[in-house]
Every structure is written in C-alpha cells, then in structure tokens.
Design a protein around this motif. Structure first.
Motif, PDB file in Angstrom:
ATOM      1  N   TYR A 156      16.602   4.458  -5.539  1.00  0.00           N
ATOM      2  CA  TYR A 156      17.657   4.335  -6.323  1.00  0.00           C
ATOM      3  C   TYR A 156      18.389   5.828  -6.530  1.00  0.00           C
ATOM      4  O   TYR A 156      19.495   6.075  -6.826  1.00  0.00           O
ATOM      5  N   ASN A 157      17.534   6.776  -6.558  1.00  0.00           N
ATOM      6  CA  ASN A 157      17.775   8.110  -6.685  1.00  0.00           C
ATOM      7  C   ASN A 157      18.385   8.967  -5.653  1.00  0.00           C
ATOM      8  O   ASN A 157      18.959   9.730  -5.637  1.00  0.00           O
ATOM      9  N   ASP A 171      20.979   7.400  -2.992  1.00  0.00           N
ATOM     10  CA  ASP A 171      21.680   6.647  -2.412  1.00  0.00           C
ATOM     11  C   ASP A 171      22.985   7.034  -2.286  1.00  0.00           C
ATOM     12  O   ASP A 171      24.160   6.445  -2.391  1.00  0.00           O
ATOM     13  N   LYS A 172      23.113   8.348  -1.572  1.00  0.00           N
ATOM     14  CA  LYS A 172      24.715   8.669  -1.563  1.00  0.00           C
ATOM     15  C   LYS A 172      25.099   7.821  -0.463  1.00  0.00           C
ATOM     16  O   LYS A 172      24.773   7.138   0.444  1.00  0.00           O
ATOM     17  N   TYR A 218      24.141   6.754 -12.966  1.00  0.00           N
ATOM     18  CA  TYR A 218      24.069   7.631 -11.977  1.00  0.00           C
ATOM     19  C   TYR A 218      25.526   8.340 -11.601  1.00  0.00           C
ATOM     20  O   TYR A 218      26.290   7.507 -11.613  1.00  0.00           O
ATOM     21  N   TYR A 241      32.056  13.612  -4.668  1.00  0.00           N
ATOM     22  CA  TYR A 241      32.606  13.626  -3.566  1.00  0.00           C
ATOM     23  C   TYR A 241      33.933  14.439  -3.155  1.00  0.00           C
ATOM     24  O   TYR A 241      34.426  14.635  -4.217  1.00  0.00           O
ATOM     25  N   PHE A 295      29.868  13.574   0.758  1.00  0.00           N
ATOM     26  CA  PHE A 295      29.162  13.588  -0.445  1.00  0.00           C
ATOM     27  C   PHE A 295      28.990  15.233  -0.798  1.00  0.00           C
ATOM     28  O   PHE A 295      28.788  15.887   0.167  1.00  0.00           O
ATOM     29  N   ARG A 327      27.489   4.865 -11.311  1.00  0.00           N
ATOM     30  CA  ARG A 327      27.053   3.381 -10.960  1.00  0.00           C
ATOM     31  C   ARG A 327      25.990   3.042 -12.067  1.00  0.00           C
ATOM     32  O   ARG A 327      25.269   3.878 -12.608  1.00  0.00           O
TER      33      ARG A 327
END
Lengths: 114, 112
Positions: free
Chosen positions: A97-98, A100-101, B31, B35, B45, B95
């Motif tokens: 989850y950390n 996931d670019k 999170y 970009y 990114f 997100r």
C-alpha cells in the motif's frame, strides 16, 4: 523500468462507431486504472480493474484486465461526441500500500465527429 | 462529491525563484502524491507521502524538491530554485488505504 504503451495514439471516428483502445506492458501490475483527461485539467478516474481477466462495464464503456495483469483494453460502443478526450491507462506498480505509484500510459486521443 | 483542490491554477515565476504549490486532498484520504506532466508528454510520478514522510520518490524529485503536510488539510510541493525545465502541469492526488488515486485539477507552472 515499467512502461505502458497505448494504441492507437490518435483515433478519429464518426458518431455511432465502436472502438477499442489498448494498453500493453511487459510488466505485471497490481491494478490498472483508466482515466480521462480534458485539456488543462487533471485526470478523472473512470474505473479500476484489479483481478486478472476482470471485465467492468460503465454504460457504453467496457474495460478488461488481461489474465496476466500486463495489459488492458477499453471498448466504447456507439461512440458519441461527448466521448471525445484523452484516455489514459495507469498501472499501480507496487504490491504494498505504501509503494503504489502510478505508471501512466502514453495516452489515446479520441475525437468523435457528429 | 469530495474532490482534490489545488492552488494556484497558474503560477508564473522566474528561473531561480522558489515556488510552493498547494493541494488540499480529500479529507479522509491518507496517501498523497505529486505528479507532473510536461506539455505533450506522459504524466510522471514525482513523490508519494504517507504518515508524514516520503514513501517513494522518482529520479526527478531531486534536492530542489520537497513536500510537506504543514497541517491537517494541506499538502505542499516546494521547488527551491526553479529551472526552465520545471515548466509543467503539476497534479496532486490522494487516496484511502485500498482505494484509487483521485487527482486535482493541476497547477500550471511556467518558469521564464
């Protein structure tokens, strides 16, 4: 380096036609997202596919994730002028989850003429 | 419907100047991302941020860049000394833990 290639780059069609946009990679993605982007604006999320072989429908749009999670397609039935825009696929590269670019595809610019 | 907001929509600055781009992510999101998109190119990114620290950064995100979440709502991207090649659209995204990334409308940065 993970890459996502979209084809075609440009597509001009008449209203009512069907079309398919492809998004291909040699890499496996944990999930794949499709966005639509208008000029000067941010990408707007259309759908996320997560499971290999998954098919999702959004009105006239059908999205499929390849069995091996390396490719995806977007099919539009009976295209309308309102479908005109830039369609982007984006793969989530990480499995945590950390990390996931999103890796974005090259984009498909669709023009639908009345 | 909640959305990511960004300010300013357009920033013009001279080479060598510092700029701060601001984002307000969706309120329950955890999170955060930046970009960028150079005109006519792919969205790239830059950096991801979680729990008040950088999770991952790209090669583009060098020492001239920094991110901060100064309070409970804002998320900022600072470019210390802008270069001509920093001219681009900068997008913030956020997100929840298992959700998709939602993007803001972007800030167009023009470095002259």
């Amino acid at each position: 380096t993970q890459l996502l290639e979209q084809s075609p780059q440009f597509l001009s069609i008449q209203e009512g036609e069907n079309l398919t946009v492809y998004c291909n990679s040699s890499s496996v993605f944990s999930s794949l997202q499709w966005y639509r982007q208008e000029p000067g604006e941010g990408p707007v999320l259309l759908v996320t596919v997560v499971t290999g072989g998954e098919v999702k429908k959004l009105k006239r749009l059908t999205f499929q994730f390849g069995d091996a999670r390396k490719d995806s397609s977007l099919h539009i039935t009976a295209a309308q002028p309102g479908d005109t825009g830039l369609y982007l696929c984006a793969g989530a590269s990480g499995w945590s989850y950390n990390t996931d670019k999103l890796i974005f595809g090259t984009g498909t610019r669709l023009q639908v003429f009345p | 419907e909640p959305e990511v907001t960004q300010t300013p929509s357009h920033q013009v600055t001279q080479m060598g100047q510092e700029v701060i781009l601001r984002c307000v992510p969706i309120s329950n999101h955890l999170y955060f991302y930046w970009y960028r998109q150079i005109l006519g190119q792919k969205v790239e990114f830059l950096v991801s941020f979680y729990n008040n620290e950088i999770s991952e950064k790209s090669e583009i995100f060098d020492d001239q860049f920094s991110v901060e979440r100064p309070d409970g709502s804002n998320f900022t991207l600072k470019i210390r000394s802008t270069k001509l090649e920093d001219s681009a659209m900068y997008f913030c995204a956020s997100r929840v833990i298992t959700g998709e990334q939602y993007f803001g409308p972007g800030t167009r940065l023009t470095v002259t």
